[in-house]
Design an enzyme around this catalytic site. Structure first.
Site, short mmCIF file in Angstrom:
data_model
loop_
_atom_site.label_atom_id
_atom_site.label_comp_id
_atom_site.label_asym_id
_atom_site.label_seq_id
_atom_site.Cartn_x
_atom_site.Cartn_y
_atom_site.Cartn_z
CG ASP A 31 -24.78 -45.20 17.41
OD1 ASP A 31 -25.24 -44.31 16.68
OD2 ASP A 31 -23.96 -44.97 18.33
CB THR A 128 -22.36 -36.05 32.53
OG1 THR A 128 -21.49 -34.93 32.64
CG2 THR A 128 -23.80 -35.55 32.65
CG ASP A 129 -18.40 -33.86 35.64
OD1 ASP A 129 -19.02 -33.57 34.60
OD2 ASP A 129 -17.21 -33.55 35.84
CD GLU A 130 -21.50 -30.81 31.41
OE1 GLU A 130 -22.51 -30.16 31.13
OE2 GLU A 130 -20.50 -30.86 30.69
CE1 TYR A 153 -25.08 -34.44 27.71
CE2 TYR A 153 -23.77 -33.15 29.27
CZ TYR A 153 -24.04 -34.35 28.62
OH TYR A 153 -23.27 -35.46 28.89
CE LYS A 157 -26.10 -38.36 30.25
NZ LYS A 157 -26.13 -39.59 29.40
N PRO A 208 -11.29 -20.47 19.56
CG PRO A 208 -13.35 -21.34 18.88
CD PRO A 208 -11.89 -21.54 18.74
P1 NAD Z 1 -21.12 -38.88 21.41
O1 NAD Z 1 -21.96 -37.71 21.06
O2 NAD Z 1 -19.74 -38.98 20.85
O3 NAD Z 1 -21.87 -40.23 20.96
C1 NAD Z 1 -23.23 -40.43 21.17
C2 NAD Z 1 -23.65 -41.65 20.36
O4 NAD Z 1 -25.06 -41.86 20.59
C3 NAD Z 1 -23.48 -41.50 18.84
O5 NAD Z 1 -22.91 -42.65 18.29
C4 NAD Z 1 -24.89 -41.27 18.32
O6 NAD Z 1 -25.07 -41.73 17.00
C5 NAD Z 1 -25.71 -42.08 19.33
N1 NAD Z 1 -27.09 -41.60 19.43
C6 NAD Z 1 -27.49 -40.31 19.61
N2 NAD Z 1 -28.84 -40.26 19.59
C7 NAD Z 1 -29.29 -41.53 19.42
C8 NAD Z 1 -30.58 -42.11 19.33
N3 NAD Z 1 -31.70 -41.37 19.40
N4 NAD Z 1 -30.68 -43.46 19.17
C9 NAD Z 1 -29.55 -44.23 19.08
N5 NAD Z 1 -28.31 -43.73 19.13
C10 NAD Z 1 -28.17 -42.39 19.30
O7 NAD Z 1 -21.13 -38.96 22.98
P2 NAD Z 1 -19.96 -39.35 24.01
O8 NAD Z 1 -19.16 -38.16 24.29
O9 NAD Z 1 -19.33 -40.61 23.57
O10 NAD Z 1 -20.86 -39.64 25.30
C11 NAD Z 1 -21.42 -40.92 25.52
C12 NAD Z 1 -22.20 -40.90 26.83
O11 NAD Z 1 -21.33 -40.55 27.90
C13 NAD Z 1 -23.34 -39.87 26.86
O12 NAD Z 1 -24.42 -40.45 27.56
C14 NAD Z 1 -22.75 -38.70 27.63
O13 NAD Z 1 -23.75 -37.98 28.30
C15 NAD Z 1 -21.83 -39.42 28.60
N6 NAD Z 1 -20.65 -38.66 29.06
C16 NAD Z 1 -19.81 -38.05 28.16
C17 NAD Z 1 -18.67 -37.41 28.63
C18 NAD Z 1 -17.69 -36.73 27.68
O14 NAD Z 1 -16.78 -36.05 28.14
N7 NAD Z 1 -17.80 -36.91 26.38
C19 NAD Z 1 -18.39 -37.38 30.00
C20 NAD Z 1 -19.29 -38.00 30.89
C21 NAD Z 1 -20.41 -38.65 30.40
O1 DAU Z 2 -18.14 -32.99 32.32
C1 DAU Z 2 -18.57 -33.99 31.45
C2 DAU Z 2 -19.10 -33.37 30.19
O2 DAU Z 2 -17.97 -32.86 29.48
C3 DAU Z 2 -19.89 -34.34 29.31
O3 DAU Z 2 -21.03 -34.75 30.00
C4 DAU Z 2 -20.27 -33.67 27.98
O4 DAU Z 2 -20.90 -34.62 27.15
C5 DAU Z 2 -19.03 -33.16 27.32
O5 DAU Z 2 -19.38 -32.46 26.14
C6 DAU Z 2 -18.24 -32.24 28.26
O6 DAU Z 2 -18.94 -30.97 28.46
P1 DAU Z 2 -18.15 -29.57 28.48
O7 DAU Z 2 -19.11 -28.51 28.16
O8 DAU Z 2 -17.34 -29.42 29.71
O9 DAU Z 2 -17.11 -29.87 27.25
P2 DAU Z 2 -16.64 -28.95 26.03
O10 DAU Z 2 -15.53 -29.68 25.37
O11 DAU Z 2 -17.77 -28.48 25.19
O12 DAU Z 2 -16.02 -27.67 26.76
C7 DAU Z 2 -14.96 -27.80 27.70
C8 DAU Z 2 -14.66 -26.40 28.23
O13 DAU Z 2 -14.11 -25.61 27.16
C9 DAU Z 2 -15.88 -25.65 28.71
O14 DAU Z 2 -15.54 -24.83 29.82
C10 DAU Z 2 -16.27 -24.75 27.53
C11 DAU Z 2 -14.91 -24.45 26.90
N1 DAU Z 2 -14.94 -24.23 25.42
C12 DAU Z 2 -15.52 -25.20 24.65
C13 DAU Z 2 -15.60 -25.05 23.28
C14 DAU Z 2 -16.26 -26.10 22.42
C15 DAU Z 2 -14.37 -23.10 24.86
O15 DAU Z 2 -13.81 -22.24 25.56
N2 DAU Z 2 -14.44 -22.96 23.50
C16 DAU Z 2 -15.06 -23.86 22.69
O16 DAU Z 2 -15.10 -23.64 21.44
#
Ligand code: NAD
Ligand code: DAU
Length: 346
Positions: A31, A128-130, A153, A157, A208
């Site tokens: 990391d 991700t599902d996105e 983003y 992905k 927000p």
């Molecule tokens: P996060 O942002 O919390 O963590 C990302 C990690 O990657 C951090 O520890 C960061 O230091 C490390 N990182 C970033 N850039 C780097 C680099 N250049 N080299 C080495 N390390 C680096 O992310 P998360 O929410 O834990 O997501 C993890 C994975 O799961 C991602 O690939 C994301 O696309 C995927 N994902 C996230 C969600 C979600 O809801 N959070 C859902 C589906 C998929």
């Molecule tokens: O679906 C999987 C994805 O979910 C992951 O791949 C991403 O890494 C993760 O960030 C997440 O993306 P979203 O954009 O769905 O998550 P976020 O928490 O940013 O936002 C969730 C919903 O809430 C979205 O519809 C935007 C809304 N939102 C978010 C923020 C930060 C608000 O209304 N206000 C806010 O301030």
């Protein structure tokens, strides 16, 4: 084995599960510790003999090759990424670099260092599902839904998913891709909806909500995602994709209202106190209307399903943030304050 991004939100839960469940594995967590990576998330693992931390940047091609040659990782679970949609709107190139080029560097290192038969190798890519874009009122994303990403983003992905699959087709590198829905739980950086709003409620700041708040997400407790990854890593079929989701759709505004009620209870505040903080603000550009995953393939093939209800998971999440205010204070100081002020006051 190598786990990238293990100091982040989902990665830290995956690393912990593997370190505890598999004492016989040598687990390397690579990391770079960006703003989202935090070794405090893994403090309890420091003395485990099967756990090692490497600070490195996946964008550094030479260093990644050197590490592959030195440690001879057999398998990878690749989570490292830039993960916040709003940040991708401000700085798309940072997402191309880490999510696309960084993934390419890992794929090339695997191709250059793994034996030709790839007998004991796996490149497990966490996605991700996105990548599937946005749904209308009905329907679900399946593993065969066409890619249609809308944010920088999700485009980055999607691109990395295509390269993983292409390396499988072209060079036979065994891969698995899982596309998961929105995660929530302990250790999530408070830029994402649930931890941001928990933090703002604690601090009695505005909540927000983008646009009309009628955007839908499918929420999954992060520890259930980690279990799904463990199962897929060990029992999933190579050269395949699995969707992972919570069977748990919520419109943002309904979720926020539930969170407000739970927080009022936990903080001994009068019912309605937190709801009064809800503020509708300008919508996110390109905001996807609805995500919902059909997780029946992983359910049928591997027997996985979520273990906690949303109410249970949300309550455990709130309890964790209330018990870990020091963690919250540490990650919300410094650079984060600048991000917050710039993003929400613009
Ligand atoms: P996060 O942002 O919390 O963590 C990302 C990690 O990657 C951090 O520890 C960061 O230091 C490390 N990182 C970033 N850039 C780097 C680099 N250049 N080299 C080495 N390390 C680096 O992310 P998360 O929410 O834990 O997501 C993890 C994975 O799961 C991602 O690939 C994301 O696309 C995927 N994902 C996230 C969600 C979600 O809801 N959070 C859902 C589906 C998929
Ligand atoms: O679906 C999987 C994805 O979910 C992951 O791949 C991403 O890494 C993760 O960030 C997440 O993306 P979203 O954009 O769905 O998550 P976020 O928490 O940013 O936002 C969730 C919903 O809430 C979205 O519809 C935007 C809304 N939102 C978010 C923020 C930060 C608000 O209304 N206000 C806010 O301030």
């Amino acid at each position: 084995m190598l786990i990238t991004g293990g100091a982040g939100f989902i990665g830290s839960h995956v690393v912990r599960l593997f370190v505890i469940n598999y004492p016989e594995y040598h687990i390397y967590n690579l990391d770079m510790l960006t703003y989202a990576g935090n070794l405090e998330n893994l403090k309890d693992l420091e003395n485990f003999k099967n756990y090692h931390f490497i600070r490195a940047d996946i964008n550094d091609e030479k260093e990644i090759n050197r590490l592959f040659a030195k440690y001879r990782f057999d398998k990878i679970i690749h989570l490292a990424a830039e993960s916040h949609v709003d940040r991708s709107i401000t700085d798309p190139l940072a997402f191309v670099k880490t999510n696309v080029i960084g993934t390419m560097n890992l794929l090339n290192a695997a191709k250059n260092n793994w034996p030709e038969d790839f007998k004991d190798n796996l490149f497990y890519h966490i996605s991700t599902d996105e990548v599937y874009g946005s749904l209308g009122e009905t329907g679900l994303f399946t593993e065969t839904t066409a890619y249609d990403p809308n944010s920088p983003y999700s485009a980055s992905k999607a691109s990395s998913d295509h390269f993983v699959r292409a390396y499988g087709e072209t060079y036979n590198i065994p891969y698995i891709i899982t596309n998961c829905s929105n995660n929530y739980g302990p250790n999530q950086f408070p830029e994402k909806l649930i931890p941001l709003f928990i933090n703002n409620i604690i601090e009695e700041k505005k909540l927000p909500v983008y646009g009309d708040g009628k955007y839908t997400r499918d929420w999954l407790y992060v520890k259930d995602h980690a279990v799904a990854i463990d199962l897929t890593f060990h029992k999933g079929k190579n050269y395949c994709t699995y969707n992972i989701g919570g069977f748990n759709e919520w419109q943002n505004i309904d979720l926020v209202k539930l969170l407000c009620d739970l927080m009022d209870d936990k903080l001994d505040r009068k019912k309605g106190t937190s709801k009064a903080l809800i503020t509708y603000i300008k919508d996110r550009p390109g905001h996807d209307k609805r995500y919902a995953i059909d997780a029946n393939k992983i359910k049928k093939e591997l027997g996985w399903k979520p273990s906690v209800t949303f109410e249970e998971g949300l309550e455990q999440t709130i309890d964790w943030y209330l018990a870990n205010k020091k963690w919250l204070n540490n990650v919300t100081s410094g650079d984060y304050q600048n991000y917050y002020t710039t993003h929400y006051n613009s």
